[in-house]
Design an enzyme around this catalytic site. Structure first.
Site: not given
Length: 252
Positions: A151, A72, A177, A48, A86
């Protein structure tokens, strides 16, 4: 020389509750400031938050070893997970997991062969200190940490299958959610939602996985801590800034 020790992953196994903060403003200076505040872990939010690969890399640099960084991802896209690893993310949180099969593929994305399908390119990457860590390929699998978000009702229904997947280090419950999917949008504190949340957290821990959740409600946060939740986020950079500014302005 092996891959850097993932202290967040190691502490998940200790049974203590690590206290965290969500960092979603997409700014390295904000991440650096939050890292200095003393939290055990920070989430750099690529779902988000207004983040891309380079801004996440810069925030990882800013946080450094001051605290543990959890990134996230925006979803379970394998190519993006590879890039996050990476650029130096060791702990990755993947949203909207709804099946055991999806969880297994997430594990495969995190690990080098033969246990997974992570592409071999670390010699070019920050993760190996640009090939200054000679044993990186042989030790990286031990230090990466995979957290999956459950969620919605589909994820809750598939929870046992998700928890059975080897290589999943922890499961994070997304109450906002979940509340929306249950018909309580904007009200994750509803008793009906909290009953499911507590049940899911309990089942995660009973399965031997680490359980996590985010809430800015201090009473709820304390109740989760009392349950023994292993990774608990208690606020966000945005909420803390807004709250502090309003308190300051209100004093005058």
């Amino acid at each position: 020389m092996p891959a850097p020790t993932n202290h967040f992953k190691a502490r998940l196994k200790s049974g203590e509750t690590q206290i965290g903060l969500w960092v979603s403003m997409g700014d390295a200076s904000v991440a650096e400031l939050c890292a200095q505040a003393g939290f055990d872990w920070l989430v750099i939010d690529g779902e988000h938050g207004p983040n891309d690969l380079l801004s996440i890399r810069d925030q990882l640099r800013a946080v450094g070893t001051t605290t543990s960084a959890v990134v996230r991802a925006r979803d379970d896209d394998r190519a993006f997970i590879k890039q996050l690893l990476d650029v130096g993310a060791q702990t990755i949180l993947i949203p909207m997991i709804e099946s055991g099969a999806q969880a297994r593929e997430a594990v495969r994305s995190m690990l080098y062969p033969p246990h997974g399908v992570r592409g071999i390119g670390a010699a070019l990457a920050r993760a190996s200190a640009y090939n200054a860590i000679p044993d990186y390929l042989h030790t990286a699998n031990d230090e990466v940490c995979l957290l999956l978000q459950v969620e919605n009702r589909a994820g809750v229904a598939a929870l046992d299958d998700i928890l059975a997947v080897e290589g999943v280090d922890g499961v994070f419950v997304g109450p906002a959610d979940l509340a929306a999917d249950m018909g309580f949008i904007g009200n994750p504190g509803a008793p009906e939602v909290q009953a499911v949340v507590v049940d899911v957290l309990t089942r995660i821990r009973a399965a031997g996985k680490a359980a996590g959740i985010l809430t800015s409600d201090r009473a709820l946060a304390q109740s989760y801590a009392d349950m023994g939740v292993e990774f608990l986020a208690v606020g966000t950079d945005v909420g803390t800034l807004v709250g502090g500014l309003k308190t300051l302005r209100g004093a005058f």
